[in-house]
Design a protein around this motif. Structure first.
Motif, PDB file in Angstrom:
ATOM      1  N   GLN A   6       0.591  -1.234   0.098  1.00 38.45           N
ATOM      2  CA  GLN A   6      -0.027   0.105   0.029  1.00 38.45           C
ATOM      3  C   GLN A   6       0.794   1.312   0.024  1.00 38.45           C
ATOM      4  OE1 GLN A   6      -2.174  -0.746   3.407  1.00 38.45           O
ATOM      5  NE2 GLN A   6      -3.655  -1.359   2.094  1.00 38.45           N
ATOM      6  N   ILE A   7       2.297   0.920   0.664  1.00 40.36           N
ATOM      7  CA  ILE A   7       3.215   2.517   0.488  1.00 40.36           C
ATOM      8  C   ILE A   7       3.819   2.325  -0.431  1.00 40.36           C
ATOM      9  CG2 ILE A   7       5.211   2.723   1.711  1.00 40.36           C
ATOM     10  CD1 ILE A   7       3.792   2.040   4.708  1.00 40.36           C
ATOM     11  N   SER A   8       3.024   4.045  -1.213  1.00 40.04           N
ATOM     12  CA  SER A   8       4.623   3.555  -2.690  1.00 40.04           C
ATOM     13  C   SER A   8       4.642   5.470  -2.812  1.00 40.04           C
ATOM     14  CB  SER A   8       3.384   3.747  -3.736  1.00 40.04           C
ATOM     15  OG  SER A   8       2.073   4.823  -3.821  1.00 40.04           O
ATOM     16  N   PHE A   9       5.178   5.468  -2.011  1.00 41.60           N
ATOM     17  CA  PHE A   9       5.221   7.184  -1.440  1.00 41.60           C
ATOM     18  C   PHE A   9       5.630   7.227  -0.163  1.00 41.60           C
ATOM     19  CE2 PHE A   9       0.461   7.403  -0.700  1.00 41.60           C
ATOM     20  CZ  PHE A   9       0.675   8.398   0.143  1.00 41.60           C
ATOM     21  N   VAL A  10       6.938   8.439   0.426  1.00 40.77           N
ATOM     22  CA  VAL A  10       6.648   9.190   1.153  1.00 40.77           C
ATOM     23  C   VAL A  10       6.762   9.923   1.669  1.00 40.77           C
ATOM     24  CG1 VAL A  10       9.248   9.683   3.184  1.00 40.77           C
ATOM     25  CG2 VAL A  10       9.213   6.612   1.342  1.00 40.77           C
ATOM     26  N   ILE A  11       6.905  10.496   3.021  1.00 37.66           N
ATOM     27  CA  ILE A  11       6.681  11.959   3.300  1.00 37.66           C
ATOM     28  C   ILE A  11       6.926  12.870   3.460  1.00 37.66           C
ATOM     29  CG2 ILE A  11       4.410  13.899   3.585  1.00 37.66           C
ATOM     30  CD1 ILE A  11       2.249  11.571   4.205  1.00 37.66           C
ATOM     31  N   LEU A 160      19.235  -4.836   0.652  1.00 39.88           N
ATOM     32  CA  LEU A 160      18.769  -5.624   1.615  1.00 39.88           C
ATOM     33  C   LEU A 160      16.975  -4.806   2.364  1.00 39.88           C
ATOM     34  CD1 LEU A 160      21.266  -6.230   3.677  1.00 39.88           C
ATOM     35  CD2 LEU A 160      20.501  -8.301   3.241  1.00 39.88           C
ATOM     36  N   ARG A 161      17.486  -3.747   2.304  1.00 41.42           N
ATOM     37  CA  ARG A 161      16.292  -2.355   2.751  1.00 41.42           C
ATOM     38  C   ARG A 161      14.816  -1.927   1.675  1.00 41.42           C
ATOM     39  NH1 ARG A 161      18.930   2.238   5.972  1.00 41.42           N
ATOM     40  NH2 ARG A 161      21.071   1.360   5.599  1.00 41.42           N
ATOM     41  N   VAL A 162      15.052  -2.866   0.565  1.00 43.11           N
ATOM     42  CA  VAL A 162      13.765  -2.762   0.072  1.00 43.11           C
ATOM     43  C   VAL A 162      12.170  -3.589  -0.116  1.00 43.11           C
ATOM     44  CG1 VAL A 162      14.831  -1.281  -1.600  1.00 43.11           C
ATOM     45  CG2 VAL A 162      15.190  -3.976  -2.094  1.00 43.11           C
ATOM     46  N   HIS A 163      13.210  -4.990   0.613  1.00 45.89           N
ATOM     47  CA  HIS A 163      12.378  -5.812   0.696  1.00 45.89           C
ATOM     48  C   HIS A 163      11.190  -5.707   2.257  1.00 45.89           C
ATOM     49  CE1 HIS A 163      13.992  -8.135  -2.387  1.00 45.89           C
ATOM     50  NE2 HIS A 163      15.059  -7.620  -1.986  1.00 45.89           N
ATOM     51  N   LEU A 164      11.909  -4.993   3.086  1.00 46.78           N
ATOM     52  CA  LEU A 164      11.280  -4.640   4.694  1.00 46.78           C
ATOM     53  C   LEU A 164       9.830  -3.757   3.684  1.00 46.78           C
ATOM     54  CD1 LEU A 164      14.058  -2.708   6.160  1.00 46.78           C
ATOM     55  CD2 LEU A 164      14.038  -5.190   6.209  1.00 46.78           C
ATOM     56  N   ARG A 165       9.181  -4.303   5.114  1.00 44.04           N
ATOM     57  CA  ARG A 165       7.476  -4.069   4.935  1.00 44.04           C
ATOM     58  C   ARG A 165       7.505  -2.800   5.971  1.00 44.04           C
ATOM     59  NH1 ARG A 165       5.862  -8.255   7.207  1.00 44.04           N
ATOM     60  NH2 ARG A 165       5.030  -6.929   9.117  1.00 44.04           N
ATOM     61  N   LEU A 166       7.070  -2.275   4.606  1.00 42.28           N
ATOM     62  CA  LEU A 166       6.810  -0.181   5.912  1.00 42.28           C
ATOM     63  C   LEU A 166       5.993  -0.634   6.073  1.00 42.28           C
ATOM     64  CD1 LEU A 166       8.115   1.832   3.054  1.00 42.28           C
ATOM     65  CD2 LEU A 166      10.052   0.487   5.124  1.00 42.28           C
ATOM     66  N   CYS A 167       5.152   0.006   7.537  1.00 41.40           N
ATOM     67  CA  CYS A 167       4.188   0.208   8.389  1.00 41.40           C
ATOM     68  C   CYS A 167       4.001   1.964   8.546  1.00 41.40           C
ATOM     69  CB  CYS A 167       4.143  -0.336   9.341  1.00 41.40           C
ATOM     70  SG  CYS A 167       4.584  -2.039   9.090  1.00 41.40           S
ATOM     71  N   GLY A 168       4.585   2.639   7.891  1.00 41.50           N
ATOM     72  CA  GLY A 168       4.824   4.090   8.418  1.00 41.50           C
ATOM     73  C   GLY A 168       4.850   5.038   6.456  1.00 41.50           C
ATOM     74  N   ASN A 169       5.296   5.897   6.976  1.00 45.76           N
ATOM     75  CA  ASN A 169       5.636   6.943   5.418  1.00 45.76           C
ATOM     76  C   ASN A 169       5.556   8.361   5.204  1.00 45.76           C
ATOM     77  OD1 ASN A 169       3.253   7.035   5.735  1.00 45.76           O
ATOM     78  ND2 ASN A 169       3.205   7.487   3.132  1.00 45.76           N
ATOM     79  N   ILE A 170       6.018   8.498   7.379  1.00 43.54           N
ATOM     80  CA  ILE A 170       6.327   9.834   7.655  1.00 43.54           C
ATOM     81  C   ILE A 170       7.828  10.020   8.158  1.00 43.54           C
ATOM     82  CG2 ILE A 170       5.778  11.856   9.323  1.00 43.54           C
ATOM     83  CD1 ILE A 170       3.741  11.217   7.482  1.00 43.54           C
ATOM     84  N   MET A 171       8.611  10.894   7.711  1.00 39.56           N
ATOM     85  CA  MET A 171      10.025  11.399   7.155  1.00 39.56           C
ATOM     86  C   MET A 171      10.055  12.864   7.533  1.00 39.56           C
ATOM     87  SD  MET A 171      12.605  10.238   4.688  1.00 39.56           S
ATOM     88  CE  MET A 171      12.655   8.435   4.979  1.00 39.56           C
ATOM     89  N   GLU A 172      10.793  13.046   8.827  1.00 40.51           N
ATOM     90  CA  GLU A 172      11.170  13.986   9.025  1.00 40.51           C
ATOM     91  C   GLU A 172      12.289  15.106   8.706  1.00 40.51           C
ATOM     92  OE1 GLU A 172      10.754  17.730  13.109  1.00 40.51           O
ATOM     93  OE2 GLU A 172      10.473  15.263  13.793  1.00 40.51           O
ATOM     94  N   LYS A 173      11.832  15.378   6.984  1.00 44.68           N
ATOM     95  CA  LYS A 173      13.620  15.726   6.905  1.00 44.68           C
ATOM     96  C   LYS A 173      13.262  16.673   6.295  1.00 44.68           C
ATOM     97  CE  LYS A 173      16.966  13.365   8.433  1.00 44.68           C
ATOM     98  NZ  LYS A 173      18.708  13.750   8.178  1.00 44.68           N
ATOM     99  N   VAL A 174      14.077  16.980   4.643  1.00 47.68           N
ATOM    100  CA  VAL A 174      13.829  17.525   2.916  1.00 47.68           C
ATOM    101  C   VAL A 174      14.153  16.343   2.401  1.00 47.68           C
ATOM    102  CG1 VAL A 174      13.733  19.805   4.373  1.00 47.68           C
ATOM    103  CG2 VAL A 174      15.449  18.779   3.202  1.00 47.68           C
ATOM    104  N   TRP A 175      14.954  15.366   2.420  1.00 47.30           N
ATOM    105  CA  TRP A 175      15.391  14.499   2.195  1.00 47.30           C
ATOM    106  C   TRP A 175      15.575  12.728   2.934  1.00 47.30           C
ATOM    107  CZ3 TRP A 175      20.074  11.712   3.721  1.00 47.30           C
ATOM    108  CH2 TRP A 175      20.528  12.295   4.806  1.00 47.30           C
ATOM    109  N   CYS A 176      15.460  12.013   1.876  1.00 50.98           N
ATOM    110  CA  CYS A 176      15.546  10.792   2.173  1.00 50.98           C
ATOM    111  C   CYS A 176      16.561  10.310   2.727  1.00 50.98           C
ATOM    112  CB  CYS A 176      15.175   9.806   0.715  1.00 50.98           C
ATOM    113  SG  CYS A 176      13.471  10.038   0.243  1.00 50.98           S
ATOM    114  N   ASP A 177      15.920   9.880   4.224  1.00 52.45           N
ATOM    115  CA  ASP A 177      16.965   9.456   5.687  1.00 52.45           C
ATOM    116  C   ASP A 177      16.968   7.169   5.683  1.00 52.45           C
ATOM    117  OD1 ASP A 177      18.346   8.197   8.024  1.00 52.45           O
ATOM    118  OD2 ASP A 177      18.829  10.283   7.682  1.00 52.45           O
ATOM    119  N   SER A 178      18.482   6.942   4.773  1.00 55.45           N
ATOM    120  CA  SER A 178      17.804   5.553   5.264  1.00 55.45           C
ATOM    121  C   SER A 178      17.243   4.941   6.915  1.00 55.45           C
ATOM    122  CB  SER A 178      18.793   5.019   4.738  1.00 55.45           C
ATOM    123  OG  SER A 178      19.085   3.274   5.538  1.00 55.45           O
TER     124      SER A 178
END
Length: 314
Positions: A6-11, A160-178
């Protein structure tokens, strides 16, 4: 809870509503990006065109400038787009791509700086053997190794990370943080964490040991020697030391305030710290090396003289 299908984007929630002031910020950041491109491309061009600069130190500097362009391109387009947009969502695929660019930029930067410190050590401590040790083939091998190692180690990390199941998509950043993306996972992250920890030790530890060893040896030889040439050669280390401190301090603040200390600070200051090592070194490094290194300064003067003469002839 949401699952990975269900998660295809990050906020990215660090973008705040500042009204029409965002256009002012956009202009400043766009000007900064243009300056970074101009300064690094100019220095690369000068080194490429002047055969007197086809020496190990300047070839390593050229690799550093290419990396500055690479890292800046991984940050600024997304940053500028999100700044003027009302929607701060970023597709998960692009988020992974940005993480790959920014994290490999950081690794290549540190590896390049470590190699440059070792090059200065050989040049100052073994001046007679330097040309035999630091041949063109070895320079190319070191540059290629820095890039391939950085790309390879994070490619494994990312796989290794792309196979993880995400349960949230909120990131308090201005860029994507691993690190923050892993915290959104509801899968077992043991393998990712172990690999990440091992690679962090390798990526930081080995270059740091090489840098410390090189400069300890340089300072010992320089201050024990009465040879004025050694002390003069030490001046070529100044821009490298400043560049190393500038990058390391910015990177360390980002790591410690976000992962270790979790400092309570104003959101604006947190944003500035998080992008410092991605914005300031790419601008400062080419300017500082260009001004401090005599050969580059002389070559720059010749370059601009040729440009001016061509304009007058036209």
């Amino acid at each position: 809870m949401q699952n990975s299908t269900q998660i295809s984007f990050v906020i990215l929630t660090a973008y705040t509503d500042v009204g029409h002031v965002k256009y002012f910020y956009f202009t400043i950041l766009l000007a900064l990006y243009v300056c970074i491109i101009f300064a690094n491309v100019l220095l690369i061009s000068i080194i490429y065109m002047d055969r007197a600069l086809h020496e190990p130190m300047y070839l390593f500097l050229c690799s550093l400038c290419v990396n500055e362009l690479y890292g800046s391109t991984g940050l600024f387009p997304c940053l500028l787009t999100n700044l003027i947009s009302n929607n701060h969502e970023i597709h998960l695929t692009y988020c992974y791509l940005q993480m790959f660019c920014l994290y490999t930029y950081g690794t290549v930067e540190f590896c390049n700086l470590a190699i440059m410190s070792y090059d200065r050590y050989l040049s100052i401590c073994y001046p007679l053997q330097y040309n035999n040790i630091m041949t063109l083939n070895r320079v190319c091998i070191l540059i290629v190794f820095a890039w391939l190692f950085s790309f390879g180690q994070f490619a494994v990390n990312l796989s290794l990370r792309v196979h993880l199941r995400l349960c949230g998509n909120i990131m308090e950043k201005v860029w994507c943080d691993s690190y923050l993306l892993i915290r959104q996972s509801c899968s077992d992250t043991t393998a990712v964490n172990i690999y990440g920890l091992c690679m962090t030790v390798v990526v930081i530890g080995f270059p740091l040991v090489l840098i410390l060893y090189s400069y300890i040896r340089i300072f010992k030889i320089t201050f024990r020697s009465s040879n004025g040439a050694n002390k003069k050669s030490l001046n070529t280390c100044v821009p490298h030391i400043v560049s190393l401190l500038n990058y390391s301090i910015g990177w360390s603040f980002e790591i410690f305030q976000g992962r270790v200390l979790k400092l309570n600070m104003p959101s604006t200051l947190r944003i500035i710290i998080s992008v410092y090592f991605l914005m300031i070194p790419p601008l400062v490094n080419p300017v500082m090396f260009g001004l401090k290194l005599t050969k580059i300064r002389d070559a720059s003067k010749k370059f601009f003289q040729r440009v001016i003469l061509l304009k007058f002839r036209m």
